[in-house]
Enzyme design. Structure first.
Site, PDB file in Angstrom:
ATOM      1  N   VAL A 199      18.691 -67.365  23.734  1.00  0.00           N
ATOM      2  CA  VAL A 199      18.679 -67.190  22.291  1.00  0.00           C
ATOM      3  C   VAL A 199      19.940 -67.794  21.673  1.00  0.00           C
ATOM      4  O   VAL A 199      21.002 -67.807  22.294  1.00  0.00           O
ATOM      5  CB  VAL A 199      18.549 -65.685  21.926  1.00  0.00           C
ATOM      6  CG1 VAL A 199      19.786 -64.899  22.312  1.00  0.00           C
ATOM      7  CG2 VAL A 199      18.190 -65.484  20.475  1.00  0.00           C
ATOM      8  N   CYS A 200      19.789 -68.320  20.464  1.00  0.00           N
ATOM      9  CA  CYS A 200      20.918 -68.740  19.651  1.00  0.00           C
ATOM     10  C   CYS A 200      20.654 -68.230  18.233  1.00  0.00           C
ATOM     11  O   CYS A 200      19.957 -67.233  18.062  1.00  0.00           O
ATOM     12  CB  CYS A 200      21.124 -70.259  19.698  1.00  0.00           C
ATOM     13  SG  CYS A 200      19.808 -71.224  18.930  1.00  0.00           S
ATOM     14  N   ARG A 201      21.154 -68.883  17.214  1.00  0.00           N
ATOM     15  CA  ARG A 201      20.933 -68.407  15.847  1.00  0.00           C
ATOM     16  C   ARG A 201      19.495 -68.634  15.406  1.00  0.00           C
ATOM     17  O   ARG A 201      18.854 -67.742  14.875  1.00  0.00           O
ATOM     18  CB  ARG A 201      21.908 -69.099  14.889  1.00  0.00           C
ATOM     19  CG  ARG A 201      21.783 -68.620  13.454  1.00  0.00           C
ATOM     20  CD  ARG A 201      22.888 -69.239  12.595  1.00  0.00           C
ATOM     21  NE  ARG A 201      22.859 -68.664  11.266  1.00  0.00           N
ATOM     22  CZ  ARG A 201      22.214 -69.205  10.232  1.00  0.00           C
ATOM     23  NH1 ARG A 201      21.541 -70.325  10.389  1.00  0.00           N
ATOM     24  NH2 ARG A 201      22.247 -68.616   9.057  1.00  0.00           N
TER      25      ARG A 201
ATOM     26  N   GLY B 144      17.254 -71.287  17.269  1.00  0.00           N
ATOM     27  CA  GLY B 144      16.413 -71.855  18.317  1.00  0.00           C
ATOM     28  C   GLY B 144      16.779 -73.244  18.790  1.00  0.00           C
ATOM     29  O   GLY B 144      16.267 -73.709  19.797  1.00  0.00           O
TER      30      GLY B 144
ATOM     31  N   MET C  72      18.219 -65.440  16.889  1.00  0.00           N
ATOM     32  CA  MET C  72      18.684 -64.133  16.429  1.00  0.00           C
ATOM     33  C   MET C  72      18.264 -63.860  14.993  1.00  0.00           C
ATOM     34  O   MET C  72      18.151 -62.698  14.592  1.00  0.00           O
ATOM     35  CB  MET C  72      20.203 -64.013  16.582  1.00  0.00           C
ATOM     36  CG  MET C  72      20.671 -63.837  18.016  1.00  0.00           C
ATOM     37  SD  MET C  72      19.956 -62.387  18.866  1.00  0.00           S
ATOM     38  CE  MET C  72      20.594 -61.024  17.882  1.00  0.00           C
TER      39      MET C  72
END
Length: 110
Positions: free
Chosen positions: A61-63, A65, A89
């Site tokens: 996961v990141c902010r 994708g 996220m």
């Protein structure tokens, strides 16, 4: 040459006991992250990949994708089984999934 799509799943499909790898920057992590997630910023992943278990599915996961898709491609190319968490996220928070922060403030996605 075209890149093939990376494996992905929505935030609701990430198991609570799954190995969740957060590849955001330190300030993003401190502001808010999933409890139990492991933090390895994308720029450190090549040097720290040995910390990621090979024997289980990895959810990245990141902010939103993009960075996590890069991490998934790199991990899968190196022999891991990884999937991108669609929407990152931002989607995690919108779905009402649990979050925590590393400071006294309410967790948030920055």
């Amino acid at each position: 040459m075209f890149d093939s799509p990376v494996p992905a799943l929505d935030v609701g499909s990430v198991p609570g006991d799954g190995y969740l790898l957060d590849v955001r920057e330190h300030d993003e992590w401190q502001a808010g992250h999933a409890p139990g997630a492991v933090h390895i910023p994308l720029h450190e992943l090549a040097q720290r990949a040995g910390e990621v278990p090979r024997e289980q599915q990895v959810y990245v996961v990141c902010r939103s994708g993009g960075r996590s898709a890069q991490a998934v491609r790199a991990l899968n190319d190196a022999g891991w089984q990884a999937a991108n968490v669609t929407g990152g996220m931002q989607a995690w928070a919108l779905a009402g999934r649990e979050m925590t922060s590393e400071n006294e403030a309410d967790p948030q996605v920055i």
